[in-house]
Design a protein around this motif. Structure first.
Motif, PDB file in Angstrom:
ATOM      1  N   GLN A 148       6.403  -2.811  27.281  1.00 38.39           N
ATOM      2  CA  GLN A 148       5.837  -2.078  28.251  1.00 38.39           C
ATOM      3  C   GLN A 148       4.992  -1.843  27.493  1.00 38.39           C
ATOM      4  O   GLN A 148       4.145  -0.660  28.681  1.00 38.39           O
ATOM      5  N   GLU A 149       4.167  -1.911  26.783  1.00 38.45           N
ATOM      6  CA  GLU A 149       3.258  -1.624  26.043  1.00 38.45           C
ATOM      7  C   GLU A 149       1.491  -2.401  26.197  1.00 38.45           C
ATOM      8  O   GLU A 149       1.451  -3.472  26.319  1.00 38.45           O
ATOM      9  N   ASP A 150       0.620  -1.865  27.051  1.00 41.18           N
ATOM     10  CA  ASP A 150      -0.504  -2.859  27.444  1.00 41.18           C
ATOM     11  C   ASP A 150      -1.041  -3.098  26.471  1.00 41.18           C
ATOM     12  O   ASP A 150      -2.029  -4.240  26.099  1.00 41.18           O
ATOM     13  N   SER A 151      -1.071  -2.176  25.121  1.00 42.97           N
ATOM     14  CA  SER A 151      -1.827  -2.454  24.203  1.00 42.97           C
ATOM     15  C   SER A 151      -1.335  -3.805  23.575  1.00 42.97           C
ATOM     16  O   SER A 151      -1.974  -4.137  22.434  1.00 42.97           O
ATOM     17  N   GLY A 152      -0.611  -4.691  23.656  1.00 44.58           N
ATOM     18  CA  GLY A 152       0.901  -5.297  22.479  1.00 44.58           C
ATOM     19  C   GLY A 152       0.839  -4.398  21.580  1.00 44.58           C
ATOM     20  O   GLY A 152       1.427  -5.618  20.348  1.00 44.58           O
ATOM     21  N   ARG A 153       1.002  -3.263  21.014  1.00 50.80           N
ATOM     22  CA  ARG A 153       1.425  -3.294  19.733  1.00 50.80           C
ATOM     23  C   ARG A 153       1.869  -1.586  19.521  1.00 50.80           C
ATOM     24  O   ARG A 153       1.484  -0.615  20.697  1.00 50.80           O
TER      25      ARG A 153
END
Length: 345
Positions: free
Chosen positions: A298-303
């Motif tokens: 769910q994290e667009d940042s990938g972190r």
């Protein structure tokens, strides 16, 4: 605590339910018996409280041969939880829970006091539920009463036969979570029968995977999923066993990308920061990789920010690459499966 020595159960028609079982369950350990219908797992469990008598071999409970123990006295010392719960319909919840202590000679007032303590322990307020009858409870509530009743005499051993199988999936997961929390508190020696591999993996300290009357593998969940001992076990746990391992592998500090690589404010160095400094949803350290991956997607940042569960401070981040490393870390090269049946003298 529980020791099987070359135990076989053979019926008069020649059917062999279990064949030459030898294994041990340590004090305070929760062992799940898993396999298809008719494989012998329930027979194994019922031989511990002598609802079924073995044909060959012997079973020791805390070093004593149960074959030399009066069956009724034995059963009063062993908690027993079944799928249908088996509550007395004409007795209240409090009376049901107090039944075994009263049979053992505990004064009625003390037995009811103990029953109230246990109902509270399993999440049922005795002032609200104590005077209700089983028919006035939901399936999940009846199952909790069944667990409380099994614990009422403070038995060292608890036998559980498909204890969560009669409730819906949402309630089942909640009951499993509550049961694990309860086990961390009471530390009973438990044999739990299930046909559900995911339940076996989630609950068991070790898993006994049954074939037809024999144990094909007896090992911790991570070992069963990472290194199936036989082709049968590999087929039983499925081709998606790598995904199942996500549920039993916790996130630990060494899995995290350090804060310096996540771009902390100038001067922050390697020090942890409040979780409020981190964007998105944070995950407490020690959560499963399955929970981590679900949030990471769910994290667009990938972190994914990971926090200290004690004080909520940011410790580092998880990335898809670090999740993969965590799985590799949990399965060192050359992982060996435990033998299916332990060698006993």
């Amino acid at each position: 605590m529980i020791r099987f020595e070359h135990v076989t159960k053979r019926y008069a028609d020649g059917t062999t339910a279990v064949q030459d079982l030898s294994f041990e369950v340590a004090a305070g350990e929760l062992v799940t018996l898993v396999g298809p219908s008719g494989c012998g797992k329930t027979t194994t469990m019922k031989m511990v409280n002598r609802l079924i008598e073995p044909t060959e071999g012997r079973i020791l409970l805390d070093g004593a041969d149960i074959g030399a123990t009066d069956p009724v006295e034995l059963r009063r010392r062993i908690g027993y939880v079944i799928q249908q719960v088996g509550l007395f319909p004409h007795k209240t919840v409090l009376e049901n829970t107090a039944t075994v202590p009263q049979l053992l000679g505990t004064p009625r007032a003390r037995a009811r006091e103990r029953a109230g303590e246990l109902l509270a322990l399993v999440g049922l307020d005795p002032s609200v539920y104590g005077d209700r009858y089983p028919e006035q409870l939901s399936g999940g509530q009846r199952q909790r009463v069944g667990v409380a009743r099994a614990l009422a005499a403070d038995p060292p051993v608890l036998l559980m036969d498909e204890p969560f199988g009669a409730v819906d999936p949402v309630v089942r997961e909640r009951l499993q979570n509550e049961f694990l929390a309860l086990q961390r508190s009471v530390r009973k020696t438990i044999l739990l029968v299930t046909h559900d591999l995911e339940e076996a993996v989630r609950l068991g300290d070790r898993i006994a995977v049954y074939g037809q009357g024999t144990i094909e593998q007896f090992a911790p969940p991570t070992a069963v999923l990472a290194a199936p001992a036989t082709p049968y076990v590999a087929s039983f746990v499925g081709a998606d066993r790598g995904l199942k391992r996500l549920a039993v592998t916790p996130v630990v500090a060494q899995d995290l990308e350090p804060l310096s690589e996540a771009g902390p404010p100038e001067g922050a160095g390697q020090q942890s920061r409040p979780a409020t400094d981190a964007p998105g949803t944070a995950l407490p350290l020690g959560s499963s990789l399955r929970e981590a991956l679900a949030l990471l997607l769910q994290e667009d940042s990938g972190r994914l920010p990971v926090t200290d569960p004690a004080d909520g401070r940011l410790l580092g981040h998880l990335t898809p690459e670090s999740v993969h490393r965590a799985l590799r870390r949990a399965t060192p090269a050359g992982t060996a499966a435990e033998p299916a049946v332990q060698e006993l003298p």
